[in-house]
Design a protein around this motif. Structure first.
Motif, PDB file in Angstrom:
ATOM      1  N   UNK A  12       0.836  -1.200   0.000  1.00 54.43           N
ATOM      2  CA  UNK A  12       0.000   0.000   0.000  1.00 54.43           C
ATOM      3  C   UNK A  12       0.873   1.253   0.000  1.00 54.43           C
ATOM      4  N   UNK A  13       1.923   1.224   0.859  1.00 55.23           N
ATOM      5  CA  UNK A  13       2.824   2.376   0.916  1.00 55.23           C
ATOM      6  C   UNK A  13       3.520   2.559  -0.430  1.00 55.23           C
ATOM      7  N   UNK A  14       3.895   1.447  -0.971  1.00 54.70           N
ATOM      8  CA  UNK A  14       4.584   1.481  -2.268  1.00 54.70           C
ATOM      9  C   UNK A  14       3.701   2.157  -3.306  1.00 54.70           C
ATOM     10  N   UNK A  15       2.428   1.754  -3.306  1.00 53.46           N
ATOM     11  CA  UNK A  15       1.504   2.346  -4.274  1.00 53.46           C
ATOM     12  C   UNK A  15       1.296   3.824  -3.987  1.00 53.46           C
ATOM     13  N   UNK A  57      13.501   4.291   1.774  1.00 50.19           N
ATOM     14  CA  UNK A  57      13.057   4.335   0.378  1.00 50.19           C
ATOM     15  C   UNK A  57      11.942   5.367   0.214  1.00 50.19           C
ATOM     16  N   UNK A  58      11.005   5.362   1.155  1.00 47.63           N
ATOM     17  CA  UNK A  58       9.905   6.328   1.095  1.00 47.63           C
ATOM     18  C   UNK A  58      10.445   7.746   1.183  1.00 47.63           C
ATOM     19  N   UNK A  59      11.447   7.957   2.030  1.00 49.37           N
ATOM     20  CA  UNK A  59      12.024   9.295   2.145  1.00 49.37           C
ATOM     21  C   UNK A  59      12.639   9.724   0.816  1.00 49.37           C
ATOM     22  N   UNK A  60      13.297   8.778   0.149  1.00 42.47           N
ATOM     23  CA  UNK A  60      13.836   9.094  -1.187  1.00 42.47           C
ATOM     24  C   UNK A  60      12.750   9.650  -2.073  1.00 42.47           C
ATOM     25  N   UNK A  61      11.636   8.951  -2.092  1.00 47.28           N
ATOM     26  CA  UNK A  61      10.541   9.351  -2.974  1.00 47.28           C
ATOM     27  C   UNK A  61      10.048  10.741  -2.602  1.00 47.28           C
TER      28      UNK A  61
END
Lengths: 177, 100, 625
Positions: A149-152, B63-67
């Motif tokens: 979900x986070x990925x999406x 990874x989320x922080x990268x985005x």
């Protein structure tokens, strides 16, 4: 001597990289020219990538270099080159909050560092990470199973960013036209 | 003083330096870069914790922080360009139109 | 649903139908519902009455539903139908139905026809709740409800500020009494742990008596009765209540609601039997009210006001009967009074109707031949209230006078003298009213006189029925009928021989009043004028009703107003409440002004604040976490 050094090469390199990253970051505050600041930031990022590599999370290191240095900072450098070098902001480096800002920042660091010393004094080191836990395969599997979900949502975020950037550009076009 | 503590101290230092940079520098672009520096500090702490706890949650967050960083810069740079076009300067002191 | 519940609920249904849909469904529907449902209630009451007689006097009991259960005590809405309740229910539904029918003619031209019938049905519902309630709590709900309906109906023509004010006055005066009533209920509940009246009565009939002062309860409940039944000091609302439509005055302010206090005291007779002090107070207040109101009635010129003061006076008679322990006799007077006073009020309504709204008896006269049916019925009812035998009022009044004289429980010669004087005054002012209205020269405006007409059949028929009941109602000996439940007080042996002479005296009193009125007001009316001139001071005081309203205004209303305005409004509301609110608003505004200075528009300053605050939070958390 050399052998001992080699045996501890990992740790030594880690400290070396850390020191370099810190110095580069400090330079960012001091340097006047934005281009130099950008280069200092890039160097910080590269050293951090090295640290990640030494910690065994190679794919994060790769992303650090690819995304940050390769994409973000290139973008930034272009922006700097686009803008006027004779801007007064280039000559007068600091705002009027120089002294209180630095004091508060140091206080921030001190507060956290004190807490770090207090809290982590009795925590044993976690030992070398199990290489398997950080492999790209586990990472990808985790992303697509557990955190899909986070990925999406990141993709939604990126789309939103693209749309926003386009909208901003449209505004600028309208202003000109 | 072991490796984890050194790395966490570095993370805090990077974050603090970034924060100081945001407060003390005049140049909008430099401020943006200082924010990137803060993000990097956070990333470092996340990786360190993940390493210590042998868990991949930290890596996922990184990874989320990268985005987020990429998205942020993609919007921030055009905004800065627009600002500069309207005021002809990068000096943040000139941008105080929303004064209360 | 049992039949007792049905008796109570039918008028409520009428209220809902007429209140919600009456305006849309037309007058025929409103009349049918408004009169039909009370009539059904009446028939059901008759059936219950027959059941009661057939069942050998065992009271009919019905529980409609359980209102609340608190701990061990349950408060149920139950109905209780014994002889006393039967008499009252028959009066309420019977007279009530008649007055509903009368209203069809009287109110036919009113804009708010449906609203009127809705209110009237609502009143009937609450009155039946009051009469049939087994628990004092249910009685109290009815008690409050009839107060509400009375308020709504007094202020029925609320566009007129005076009438709206009269409604308010009635409500407030009743509330004062209700406070006493509530306190009485509290005392009863805390002492006995129940509000069921049969259990209260049983507790006070048994020995040993409950460990609570019966007089305290009696006095507190009587305070409530003075409000509802218009006794001194709370009677002031009843004359003003004449602002409502005349059938309302007949139903609520003469026949039924105002007798609620009498009913309540009679219902709790066992308590009062053990409360000699309270009984004395009841008799004293009743006698005082009776003669006080009778003297006022002599000088009034509004036809309805005369009847209103007469009602207050007659209620005083009833309370005297209660005070000397003759509870059945009081109910007897309630019963006869319901007939003749309703007849008088409706007759007055018919007169007012004939004269296009004129209520001043100085502008009447000579109506006897123009509206004969009204005249004859009015005559019968007047004779009844004056105590001319063999009409209904004679029997009940005579019994009250007798027990005021001879009751072993507080009767005395003085009381008898006062009540006899009141009876004389009653006969006098009633015949005065009759004379000024129906005899002599016409003093009407020519314009009004031209339009004088007899009322429609729906009104005259009701008048005839009520006049008939006023004439023969007295032959039904209610005290005797109620004796198993409400025993009459013992009469000392020595006094028994006075009974027959006193009856003669009572008759003589009635006739004397008649003669005096005929003498004073007969002929040209010259004598009355001279009399009024000679006693100008007295006449003035009586005409202005002893200035009681002015006295209350000066002693109670004004100080209260002053306190409300200066202390509660000025100090409490303006300074304390408004001041607090305004102060808080000012604080917020000032604070916002101060914080606004922080908004200097510099992003870096904000960032600095964030940083400093973060440091503060971190330091705080190291200390406390």
């Amino acid at each position: 001597m050399i052998e001992r050094l080699l045996a501890n090469l990992d740790t030594l390199l880690l400290y070396l990289f850390a020191a370099c990253a810190f110095v580069s970051a400090a330079l960012m505050i001091v340097l006047a020219q934005p281009m130099r600041v950008a280069l200092a930031l890039i160097s910080t990022m590269v050293f951090l990538g090295g640290i990640y590599g030494l910690l065994g999370v190679h794919f994060i290191a790769a992303f650090q270099v690819l995304i940050y240095v390769g994409a973000v900072m290139v973008f930034m450098v272009y922006a700097i080159m686009l803008l006027d070098v004779r801007d007064p902001a280039y000559q007068r480096r600091y705002s009027r909050y120089l002294v209180p800002g630095i004091l508060a920042g140091v206080a921030f660091f001190a507060a956290l560092a004190w807490g770090l010393a207090r809290e982590f004094a009795d925590v044993a080191e976690g030992g070398p990470a199990a290489g398997g836990a950080f492999g790209i395969q586990q990472f990808a599997a985790a992303f697509l199973n557990e955190y899909w979900l986070h990925f999406e949502l990141t993709s939604v975020l990126l789309v939103a960013a693209v749309v926003a950037a386009l909208a901003v550009i449209n505004v600028s076009r309208r202003d000109r036209g | 003083m072991d490796k984890t503590q050194v790395l966490l101290a570095l993370a805090v230092a990077l974050f603090a330096l970034g924060m100081i940079g945001v407060v003390v520098r005049r140049n909008v672009l430099v401020m943006l870069m200082c924010m990137e520096l803060m993000l990097n500090g956070v990333n470092l702490s996340l990786v360190t914790f993940a390493h210590q706890a042998a868990s991949n949650v930290g890596a996922v967050l990184v990874f989320l922080v990268f985005v987020v960083a990429a998205a942020e810069i993609a919007i921030a740079i055009p905004i800065v360009l627009l600002l500069v076009r309207s005021k002809r300067t990068l000096d943040l002191a000139s941008y105080s139109d929303l004064k209360g | 649903m049992g039949q007792l519940t049905l008796i109570v609920v039918l008028p409520l249904l009428g209220f809902l139908l007429n209140g919600l849909a009456g305006d849309r469904l037309g007058k025929g529907f409103v009349s049918a519902v408004g009169c039909g449902l009370p009539a059904v209630s009446f028939l059901l009451t008759v059936k219950c009455f027959l059941d009661l007689a057939a069942g050998g006097d065992a009271p009919l009991v019905e529980t409609a539903y359980t209102w609340a259960a608190v701990g061990d005590s349950a408060f149920a809405v139950s109905f209780w139908f014994d002889r006393l309740a039967a008499v009252m229910t028959l009066i309420v539904t019977g007279v009530g139905t008649l007055i509903h029918v009368y209203s069809i003619g009287y109110m036919h031209a009113d804009r708010s026809y449906a609203r009127y019938f809705a209110y009237l049905n609502l009143f009937l519902f609450f009155m039946l709740l009051l009469v049939l309630g087994k628990s004092l709590l249910v009685l109290f709900v009815g008690w409050e409800g009839v107060g509400l309906a009375s308020y709504l109906l007094i202020g029925f023509w609320f566009e007129d500020m005076d009438k709206a004010r009269a409604g308010k006055k009635a409500f407030i005066a009743n509330r004062i009494g209700d406070a006493g009533f509530l306190l009485g209920m509290f005392v009863l509940y805390s002492a006995l742990g129940t509000l069921e009246m049969d259990r209260i009565n049983a507790a006070f009939s048994a020995s040993p008596l409950p460990a609570v002062s019966a007089s305290l309860i009696g006095v507190l409940l009587f305070v409530g009765a003075t409000g509802k039944s218009a006794q001194i000091p709370l009677y002031v609302w009843l004359p003003d209540a004449m602002a409502g439509p005349t059938p309302v005055s007949a139903l609520i302010h003469a026949a039924t609601m105002v007798t609620a206090g009498v009913y309540m005291v009679a219902r709790l007779a066992p308590v009062y039997v053990h409360a000699p002090e309270a009984s004395q107070l009841v008799a004293f207040v009743g006698a005082l009210t009776a003669i006080f109101a009778a003297t006022i009635a002599i000088a009034q010129t509004d036809i309805k006001k005369v009847l209103a003061y007469s009602t207050v006076s007659q209620l005083g008679f009833m309370f005297v009967a209660l005070g000397v322990g003759a509870y059945g006799v009081a109910v007897f007077h309630v019963y006869t009074h319901a007939f003749f006073k309703a007849c008088l009020f409706l007759g007055a309504g018919s007169v007012i109707h004939a004269l296009s709204g004129e209520q001043d008896i100085r502008k009447m006269g000579g109506l006897a031949r123009k509206i004969p049916v009204t005249f004859v019925t009015f005559l019968v009812a007047t004779a009844a209230i004056a105590g001319i035998p063999p009409l209904a009022g004679f029997f009940s009044k005579d019994e009250i006078l007798w027990f005021a004289f001879a009751s072993g429980r507080g009767g005395s010669t003085l009381l008898w003298l006062v009540m006899s004087a009141t009876a004389l005054l009653t006969a006098f002012y009633m015949f005065r009213l009759l004379w000024l209205t129906f005899f002599g020269r016409s003093r009407m405006d020519p314009e009004v006189e031209h339009h004088v007409h007899e009322s429609p059949l729906s009104m005259t028929a009701v008048l005839a029925v009520l006049a008939l009941l006023s004439a023969v109602g007295g032959f039904l000996s209610i005290p005797h009928f109620l004796e198993p439940q409400l025993p009459l007080p013992a009469v000392p042996e020595a006094l028994a021989r006075y009974q027959t002479p006193l009856v003669a005296v009572a008759v003589a009193i009635g006739l004397a009043g008649l003669a005096a009125a005929a003498f004073v007001y007969g002929g040209t009316g010259e004598r009355a004028r001279r009399l009024a001139q000679r006693f100008a001071g007295v006449h003035r005081v009586l005409y202005d009703k002893y200035y009681v309203d002015e006295l209350y205004d000066a002693v109670l209303a004004r100080p209260l107003l002053w306190v409300s305005e200066k202390v509660f409004l000025g100090l409490g509301d303006r300074k304390l409440l408004d001041g607090t609110l305004n102060g808080m608003a000012a604080l917020a505004s000032r604070g916002a002004g101060l914080l606004g200075r922080v908004q200097i528009g510099s992003l870096q300053f904000y960032a600095f604040l964030v940083l400093a605050a973060t440091v503060a939070v971190i330091l705080w958390s190291w200390r406390h976490v």
